[in-house]
Write an enzyme that holds these catalytic residues in place. Structure first.
Site, short mmCIF file in Angstrom:
data_model
loop_
_atom_site.label_atom_id
_atom_site.label_comp_id
_atom_site.label_asym_id
_atom_site.label_seq_id
_atom_site.Cartn_x
_atom_site.Cartn_y
_atom_site.Cartn_z
N ARG A 44 1.02 -1.56 -7.90
CA ARG A 44 1.85 -2.03 -6.78
C ARG A 44 1.23 -1.57 -5.47
O ARG A 44 0.30 -0.77 -5.47
CB ARG A 44 3.27 -1.50 -6.90
CG ARG A 44 3.30 -0.01 -7.19
CD ARG A 44 4.49 0.70 -6.66
NE ARG A 44 4.53 0.66 -5.20
CZ ARG A 44 3.77 1.43 -4.40
NH1 ARG A 44 2.88 2.30 -4.89
NH2 ARG A 44 3.86 1.33 -3.09
N GLY A 45 1.82 -2.08 -4.34
CA GLY A 45 1.27 -1.76 -3.04
C GLY A 45 0.29 -2.86 -2.66
O GLY A 45 -0.53 -3.29 -3.49
N ALA A 46 0.39 -3.33 -1.42
CA ALA A 46 -0.34 -4.54 -1.05
C ALA A 46 -1.86 -4.49 -1.31
O ALA A 46 -2.40 -5.40 -1.97
CB ALA A 46 -0.05 -4.88 0.41
N ARG A 80 4.03 -11.91 -8.03
CA ARG A 80 4.95 -11.33 -7.04
C ARG A 80 4.70 -12.11 -5.74
O ARG A 80 3.54 -12.31 -5.37
CB ARG A 80 4.68 -9.83 -6.81
CG ARG A 80 5.12 -8.95 -7.98
CD ARG A 80 5.10 -7.47 -7.59
NE ARG A 80 6.26 -7.08 -6.82
CZ ARG A 80 6.34 -5.91 -6.15
NH1 ARG A 80 5.32 -5.07 -6.14
NH2 ARG A 80 7.44 -5.59 -5.48
N ASP A 224 3.41 -5.36 3.67
CA ASP A 224 3.06 -6.29 2.58
C ASP A 224 2.56 -7.62 3.13
O ASP A 224 1.83 -8.35 2.44
CB ASP A 224 4.26 -6.50 1.66
CG ASP A 224 4.47 -5.27 0.81
OD1 ASP A 224 5.16 -4.35 1.28
OD2 ASP A 224 3.89 -5.20 -0.28
N ASN A 234 7.86 -5.50 4.91
CA ASN A 234 7.54 -4.28 4.14
C ASN A 234 8.75 -3.89 3.30
O ASN A 234 9.79 -4.55 3.33
CB ASN A 234 7.14 -3.15 5.09
CG ASN A 234 6.53 -1.96 4.35
OD1 ASN A 234 5.61 -2.14 3.55
ND2 ASN A 234 7.02 -0.77 4.59
N LYS A 235 8.61 -2.84 2.54
CA LYS A 235 9.65 -2.39 1.61
C LYS A 235 11.04 -2.34 2.24
O LYS A 235 11.16 -1.90 3.38
CB LYS A 235 9.25 -1.00 1.09
CG LYS A 235 10.19 -0.34 0.12
CD LYS A 235 10.56 -1.21 -1.07
CE LYS A 235 9.37 -1.67 -1.87
NZ LYS A 235 9.73 -2.73 -2.87
O1 MRU Z 1 7.38 -3.11 -4.21
P1 MRU Z 1 6.16 -2.31 -3.84
O2 MRU Z 1 6.23 -0.91 -4.30
O3 MRU Z 1 4.91 -3.02 -4.24
O4 MRU Z 1 6.19 -2.29 -2.26
C1 MRU Z 1 5.13 -1.66 -1.59
C2 MRU Z 1 5.35 -1.54 -0.14
O5 MRU Z 1 6.29 -2.06 0.42
C3 MRU Z 1 4.31 -0.80 0.64
O6 MRU Z 1 4.89 -0.19 1.74
C4 MRU Z 1 3.25 -1.79 1.12
O7 MRU Z 1 2.72 -2.53 0.06
C5 MRU Z 1 2.16 -1.13 1.83
S1 MRU Z 1 1.08 -0.33 0.69
C6 MRU Z 1 -0.17 0.38 1.46
#
Ligand code: MRU
Length: 327
Positions: A44-46, A80, A224, A234-235
């Protein structure tokens, strides 16, 4: 340690669902298994998703029959919907399919290397900016997880935090826990502890109050998807922290690679916000936290309007959305 990589003809990931209890690496040899890992947030994470998308297509090019290859690419790209990196990584690798499986893999590995390099550049640029905007030894609030686990190495916002700590220019960190899946509590706390960065964990809703109390000098987090007008997706919970930062008069800083900028999406209102299983809200680790049958809303991301964003730091530039600058 690389969060995701290509090892012996397969994708290898750190299974983030097992953290902080155990650090396990998982070998992924099929496209279906990769899609499952992405959906359950094992990877996970962009930036990491961008690499996963590209390596997923590299895997598909080796293992999926030609007649089904386009469908496999689309499944990987779309498993996703919110982080732009996933689809972008998958399609970039897929553009090399006519040149053969080895060329697809080479493109995916190039993307991986670019993300590693981007993290290193953002750490330095972001640390310089934080010192300029938040002063000497600030306390920074961060949300979700933006460290090496969310990239390949280094990370985005957390990479900046670690660089500030290395320079002895960081007061401390408040990590917000990031309900419902606790990326802040499980992953950011794990990474900060490993880097020996001083931090405290807070529930998400404490963020704006701690800002109002003067206990936070700046907010720093990742993205994201960054839209053409500077809106940041973002999250879930990021928007509340942005409102808190505005009310408290402290900087709100976004750190993300250029690969997270989506010039084709004009504004945040045009982004497909992933709605996840209500069970994530209604229970945790199998234990119910609400009466059975309770309906739940579970948007995984939110949109911070560009007016609330002091700066976006990428691997190439610094953008000031609240001053009218656009990505
Ligand atoms: O649902 P996730 O855990 O994939 O969400 C991730 C985020 O929102 C992060 O803040 C974002 O991807 C930045 S990662 C460097």
């Amino acid at each position: 340690m690389r969060t995701i990589d290509w090892v012996d003809d397969a994708i290898e990931i750190v299974d983030q669902t097992a953290l902080p209890a155990t650090l396990v690496r998982v070998r992924i040899t099929t496209v279906d298994d990769l899609i499952g890992a992405i959906r359950r947030l094992a990877v996970r994470g962009a930036p990491a998703l961008g690499v996963a998308g590209a390596l997923g297509v590299a895997l598909a090019a080796r293992t999926v029959a030609e007649a089904h290859l386009d469908a496999a690419v689309e499944q990987v790209a779309g498993c996703r919907p919110t982080a732009v990196n996933l689809g972008r990584g998958a399609r970039r690798a897929a553009a090399r399919i006519p040149d053969g499986a080895q060329a697809v893999l080479a493109e995916a590995l190039l993307l991986r290397d670019e993300e590693i390099a981007a993290s290193a550049v953002m750490a330095v640029r972001g640390a310089d900016l934080v010192t300029e905007l938040c002063g000497q030894r600030p306390t920074l609030l961060t949300h979700c997880n933006t460290g090496a686990l969310a990239a390949v190495t280094g990370g985005t916002a957390l990479g900046v935090v670690v660089e500030l700590h290395r320079r002895r220019l960081l007061g401390g960190v408040i990590a917000s826990e990031t309900r419902p899946l606790l990326q802040g509590a499980r992953l950011t706390a794990w990474e900060l502890a490993a880097a020996r960065v001083p931090f405290r964990l807070a529930v998400d809703s404490a963020g704006p109050f701690l800002m109002a109390l003067g206990q936070v000098d700046g907010v720093i987090l990742g993205a994201d998807r960054i839209c053409a007008n500077g809106d940041v997706v973002n999250k879930i919970g990021s928007y509340a922290h942005a409102l808190g930062a505005r009310a408290a008069g402290i900087p709100f800083i976004v750190v993300a690679p250029e690969s997270t900028i989506d010039p084709r999406t004009a504004a945040g209102s045009g982004v497909d916000i992933e709605e996840r299983d209500p069970a994530e809200v209604l229970s945790y680790h199998g234990a119910e936290v609400a009466p059975r049958g309770t309906p739940a809303a579970n948007p995984a991301f939110d949109i911070t309007p560009h007016e609330l964003i002091t700066a976006i730091v990428t691997d190439r530039r610094t953008i000031r959305p609240n001053r009218g600058e656009r990505p």
